[in-house]
Design a protein around this motif. Sequence first.
Motif, short mmCIF file in Angstrom:
data_model
loop_
_atom_site.label_atom_id
_atom_site.label_comp_id
_atom_site.label_asym_id
_atom_site.label_seq_id
_atom_site.Cartn_x
_atom_site.Cartn_y
_atom_site.Cartn_z
N UNK A 231 1.11 -1.20 -0.30
CA UNK A 231 -0.05 -0.24 -0.09
C UNK A 231 0.67 1.07 -0.08
N UNK A 232 0.27 2.16 -1.02
CA UNK A 232 1.20 3.41 -0.68
C UNK A 232 0.02 4.24 -0.03
N UNK A 233 0.43 5.45 1.16
CA UNK A 233 -0.07 5.30 2.19
C UNK A 233 0.04 7.01 1.47
N UNK A 234 -1.21 7.49 1.81
CA UNK A 234 -0.37 9.16 1.06
C UNK A 234 -1.54 9.98 2.01
N UNK A 235 -1.15 11.55 1.89
CA UNK A 235 -2.01 12.22 3.07
C UNK A 235 -3.36 12.32 2.94
N UNK A 236 -4.36 12.67 3.91
CA UNK A 236 -5.82 13.03 4.13
C UNK A 236 -6.13 11.16 4.19
N UNK A 237 -5.63 10.55 4.70
CA UNK A 237 -6.20 9.19 4.66
C UNK A 237 -6.14 8.44 3.19
N UNK A 238 -5.89 8.76 2.31
CA UNK A 238 -5.96 8.87 0.72
C UNK A 238 -4.56 7.48 1.10
N UNK A 239 -5.06 6.34 -0.61
CA UNK A 239 -4.04 5.23 -0.41
C UNK A 239 -4.26 5.03 -1.76
N UNK A 240 -3.22 4.09 -2.05
CA UNK A 240 -3.40 3.41 -3.62
C UNK A 240 -2.56 2.22 -3.62
N UNK A 241 -3.01 1.03 -3.84
CA UNK A 241 -2.11 0.09 -4.99
C UNK A 241 -2.15 -0.72 -5.86
N UNK A 242 -1.30 -1.08 -6.34
CA UNK A 242 -1.21 -1.94 -7.94
C UNK A 242 -1.27 -3.86 -7.18
N UNK A 243 -1.72 -4.60 -8.27
CA UNK A 243 -1.57 -5.40 -7.56
C UNK A 243 -1.60 -6.37 -8.58
N UNK A 244 -1.36 -8.57 -8.77
CA UNK A 244 -2.43 -8.91 -9.48
C UNK A 244 -3.11 -9.52 -9.64
N UNK A 245 -4.04 -9.69 -10.67
CA UNK A 245 -5.35 -10.83 -10.09
C UNK A 245 -5.89 -11.24 -11.48
N UNK A 246 -6.90 -11.01 -11.43
CA UNK A 246 -7.67 -11.70 -12.66
C UNK A 246 -8.88 -10.63 -13.37
N UNK A 247 -9.10 -10.49 -14.72
CA UNK A 247 -10.68 -9.95 -15.68
C UNK A 247 -11.49 -9.51 -14.65
#
Length: 379
Positions: A231-247
Motif C-alpha cells: 500500500x502507498x499511503x497518501x495524506x488525509x487518509x488516501x491510499x493506492x495499490x497495484x497488484x496481480x489478479x484476473x479480469x
Amino acid sequence: MQTAEHQLHDLRPKFKNTQQKLLTARHLPGEVYSSPEIYALEKEKIFMKYWLSVGRAEELPNVGDYFTFKVMNESIVVSRPTPDKIVAYMNQCLHRGVEVAEGSGNAKEFSCPYHAWLYDVGGNLVLAPGMKASEVDLKNCSMRQLKLHIWRGWIFVNFSADPIPFEEFIAPQEESLWWFKTDDCKLAGKVVIDVKCNWKFLAENLIDIYHVGVIHKSTFGGFVKGEQLKFHLEPNGAWHTSYEARPHSKSGVQVFPTLPWAEDKPSGIACKAGIYPNLNLSMRADSVRMWHIWPISPSETRIVCYLLFPEAAFSIPNYEAEMEKYRSFVTQIIAEDSVMVESLQNSASSKFFVPGPMSPLEEALYHMENHYIDVMTTE
C-alpha cells in the motif's frame, strides 16, 4: 446522555490503542460505529467539510438536466443550467425551506409545492408570489450554492463556505493514479444496495485485503494474492495499490475490451485507491468501478457502485447479457460482504466488544482509522 465531545474524550485512551505502531495496534472502539452522537459529529467534522463525489457529469448531458441527492439528510440539487456549466445548491426554498425539486429529469424551473415560489434550474429565485408588500429585498436571491469541481468526469461538491481548494485536496491522486482516467470512460450503470451497518465498516471492508481469500473465495478471492500487496499511503487518509489478479468476472476471463491506457499492461492488472472519506476506486484491465459509501444512519449505509467501461465495450456482441452478468457479479460480491459487516455492526454495540489487533495486511485500514482519529479529535 453524553454529548459527542464527552464521548470522544472518554474514548481517547482507547484511541491510543489504535495509534500505536501497526504490529501492536488495535482497531477502533465499537462506540464510533454505534453512537448516534458521534455519527452527528462525523457529519459536521467530515461530510460537511470534505469534497464529496455525488455523480457523473455525463448524467447531466443536456441543459435543464438535474438530479437531487442527500448527504446525511442534507438535500441538494445538481443541475446543468447552461451548456458549459454544472451547479449544485441546497434543495431548500428561501421561504420555509421546503424541497423544491425531487428525483431527476429535465426542467426549466422549479416551483415550491408549498407557496409556489419559483426558481430557475440553476437555483435562482424568479418569482415570490404574495410578497410584493414585503420590505425584504428578494432580488438576485438564490438557494445556497455549493462549491463544485469536476474531476475526471466526476462532480465533487463541498458544503463548507471555505473549503480546502480542490486542487490541493486531489493533488496526491493526480500524481499517483496513472490508471484513473474515467473522463475517457462511459457509464454503463450503477449498482445501489443498502446495508445495515455503519458507513465506516463498509469503507474499511473495501480496503481489507485480509478477508478477500476467505469471504470471496468463490468469486474473485482466489485470484488475489493479498500478501504481495504494497500500500502507498497518501495524506488525509488516501491510499493506492497495484497488484496481480484476473479480469473482473466470475470465470476470471476478460469479456470487455481493454482500457486504452492499460493495453501495455498484463491482463491481470488490478489497481485500487481510496479518497477519504467515502470513495473507493477499483480498476481491472477492462473496467473501472467507483464505490461511493453514503451514511444513512449510525447503523445503515448505502453503496452506490458506478460501472465504467471504454467506449468500445458498448458495441461488443451480446452487450446487454454480458453487462447483466457483470452487474450480477458485483452484486454478489456486495452480498458476500454484507453478511460480515452487519455482524460487525451487531458486535460494535455490544458492551463486551473489545477491538482486536491489526494484521500487517490491514495497513491501509490502520492508515484510514488513524486519520479518522485525527479529524474527529482536532478542535
